[in-house]
Design a protein around this motif. Structure first.
Motif, short mmCIF file in Angstrom:
data_model
loop_
_atom_site.label_atom_id
_atom_site.label_comp_id
_atom_site.label_asym_id
_atom_site.label_seq_id
_atom_site.Cartn_x
_atom_site.Cartn_y
_atom_site.Cartn_z
N LEU A 186 -61.46 -26.70 80.18
CA LEU A 186 -59.97 -26.68 79.84
C LEU A 186 -59.37 -26.29 78.94
CD1 LEU A 186 -58.60 -29.76 82.24
CD2 LEU A 186 -58.34 -27.44 82.84
N ARG A 187 -60.14 -26.27 77.65
CA ARG A 187 -59.49 -26.46 76.50
C ARG A 187 -58.73 -25.24 75.98
NH1 ARG A 187 -63.83 -28.33 73.27
NH2 ARG A 187 -62.61 -30.50 73.66
N PRO A 188 -59.30 -23.97 76.49
CA PRO A 188 -58.48 -22.76 76.31
C PRO A 188 -57.04 -22.57 77.10
CG PRO A 188 -60.70 -22.18 76.94
CD PRO A 188 -60.59 -23.71 77.17
N LEU A 189 -57.04 -23.38 77.83
CA LEU A 189 -55.67 -23.54 78.98
C LEU A 189 -54.75 -24.77 77.95
CD1 LEU A 189 -57.04 -23.53 82.45
CD2 LEU A 189 -55.77 -21.46 81.13
N THR A 190 -55.36 -25.52 77.17
CA THR A 190 -54.50 -26.62 76.86
C THR A 190 -54.31 -26.27 75.05
OG1 THR A 190 -56.63 -27.93 76.03
CG2 THR A 190 -55.18 -28.41 78.19
N ALA A 191 -54.95 -25.08 74.91
CA ALA A 191 -54.63 -24.82 73.13
C ALA A 191 -53.37 -24.49 72.90
CB ALA A 191 -55.51 -23.69 73.13
N GLU A 192 -53.03 -24.21 71.68
CA GLU A 192 -51.55 -24.18 71.35
C GLU A 192 -51.13 -22.81 71.80
OE1 GLU A 192 -48.82 -23.54 67.12
OE2 GLU A 192 -50.70 -24.72 66.93
N HIS A 193 -51.80 -21.91 71.71
CA HIS A 193 -51.63 -20.41 72.36
C HIS A 193 -52.72 -20.25 73.53
CE1 HIS A 193 -50.91 -16.26 72.65
NE2 HIS A 193 -52.26 -15.94 72.61
N VAL A 194 -52.06 -19.97 74.66
CA VAL A 194 -53.12 -19.73 75.76
C VAL A 194 -53.18 -18.26 75.99
CG1 VAL A 194 -53.33 -20.12 78.36
CG2 VAL A 194 -52.39 -21.91 76.78
N ALA A 195 -54.34 -17.61 75.84
CA ALA A 195 -54.24 -16.11 76.18
C ALA A 195 -54.16 -15.77 77.68
CB ALA A 195 -55.92 -15.90 75.89
N PRO A 196 -53.61 -14.52 77.86
CA PRO A 196 -53.45 -14.00 79.23
C PRO A 196 -54.49 -14.39 80.29
CG PRO A 196 -52.28 -12.63 77.70
CD PRO A 196 -53.11 -13.71 76.98
N ASP A 197 -55.78 -14.01 79.64
CA ASP A 197 -57.02 -14.12 80.75
C ASP A 197 -57.48 -15.52 80.59
OD1 ASP A 197 -57.82 -14.01 78.00
OD2 ASP A 197 -59.53 -12.91 78.69
N ALA A 198 -56.83 -16.67 80.08
CA ALA A 198 -57.41 -17.66 79.84
C ALA A 198 -57.84 -18.40 81.31
CB ALA A 198 -56.69 -18.74 79.02
N LEU A 199 -56.83 -18.51 82.36
CA LEU A 199 -56.88 -18.89 83.60
C LEU A 199 -58.06 -18.38 84.34
CD1 LEU A 199 -56.24 -20.90 85.77
CD2 LEU A 199 -54.53 -19.37 86.35
N ALA A 200 -58.19 -17.03 84.23
CA ALA A 200 -59.35 -16.07 84.97
C ALA A 200 -60.70 -16.66 84.35
CB ALA A 200 -58.98 -14.72 84.72
N ALA A 201 -60.57 -16.90 83.12
CA ALA A 201 -61.81 -17.20 82.23
C ALA A 201 -62.36 -18.50 82.62
CB ALA A 201 -61.93 -17.14 80.89
N TYR A 202 -61.47 -19.57 82.94
CA TYR A 202 -61.62 -20.87 83.28
C TYR A 202 -62.09 -21.03 84.67
CZ TYR A 202 -60.59 -25.29 85.43
OH TYR A 202 -61.01 -26.37 86.31
N LEU A 203 -61.72 -19.90 85.64
CA LEU A 203 -61.98 -20.16 87.09
C LEU A 203 -63.36 -19.47 87.18
CD1 LEU A 203 -58.62 -18.98 88.83
CD2 LEU A 203 -59.96 -21.26 88.72
N SER A 204 -63.54 -18.56 86.37
CA SER A 204 -64.99 -17.90 86.17
C SER A 204 -66.02 -18.92 85.96
CB SER A 204 -65.25 -16.62 85.43
OG SER A 204 -66.33 -16.08 85.24
N SER A 205 -65.73 -19.64 84.67
CA SER A 205 -66.69 -20.48 84.11
C SER A 205 -66.93 -21.69 85.19
CB SER A 205 -66.14 -20.99 82.89
OG SER A 205 -66.71 -22.09 82.32
N LEU A 206 -65.89 -22.12 85.65
CA LEU A 206 -66.30 -23.26 86.56
C LEU A 206 -66.98 -22.72 87.95
CD1 LEU A 206 -65.35 -26.12 87.43
CD2 LEU A 206 -63.49 -25.29 88.70
#
Length: 192
Positions: free
Chosen positions: A71-91
């Motif tokens: 989840l860290r990329p989604l909770t970082a100070e700056h969240v990248a536009p592709d962070a959710l897609a990367a999270y879902l792919s990783s999961l």
């Protein structure tokens, strides 16, 4: 004055976490925990107070070592536009990888929510806090991907994606293909 522990507490907790993850709290027997951790029953009770104390430590380990790093990329100070897609792919990768604990057992916390241990207010609060943390991260990912959407639309999209992630984590033990489809649906929603 008691003796200092002669074991690696983090390793013991990780070993116990694997037992609880595979079997659930109620079905994780003390002999199973003794075997996995290498500790005697009295050492477990001395170090953790009870089986429940060991379970609480295992849940903390699960959150810190398994869920929060993803989840860290989604909770970082700056969240990248592709962070959710990367999270879902990783999961999705974790849930479809042969032999992975996530593929074999789903989510330790969500599994506990359907077991008798969930009647304990502290367990119930921990599961609810985990779901809230997941929802907040997904919400930040949606906002980063779709900054021009009205807030109400962002909220609906984040809630739908969260529900699909929870569904995937719950169903993966019995239907890995359905879990993958749920995550694919979440990915499609988030990208649209």
């Amino acid at each position: 004055m008691g003796r200092a522990p002669t074991f690696d507490a983090a390793a013991v907790v990780r070993a116990a976490r694997d037992v609880f993850w595979a079997h659930g709290y109620e079905e994780a027997s003390l002999p199973d925990l003794e075997s996995a951790t290498g500790l005697s029953r009295s050492s477990i009770y001395h170090a953790f107070g009870s089986k429940r104390g060991l379970f609480d430590a295992a849940v903390t380990s699960y959150l810190d070592d398994v869920t929060r790093p993803r989840l860290r990329p989604l909770t970082a100070e700056h969240v990248a536009p592709d962070a959710l897609a990367a999270y879902l792919s990783s999961l999705r990768d974790a849930l479809t990888a042969a032999g992975s604990p996530a593929a074999a057992h789903g989510c330790l916390l969500l599994n506990a929510s359907g077991a008798p241990v969930a009647h304990d207010p502290a367990v119930r609060a921990t599961v609810a806090a985990y779901r809230d943390e997941l929802r907040a991260g997904i919400g930040r990912g949606v906002a980063a991907r779709h900054p021009d959407l009205p807030a109400a639309e962002q909220d609906r999209l984040a809630e739908a994606c969260t529900a699909l992630v929870v569904a995937a984590l719950l169903v993966v033990r019995v239907d890995p293909d359905a879990a993958a489809r749920s995550l694919d649906a979440a990915t499609g929603l988030a990208a649209a």
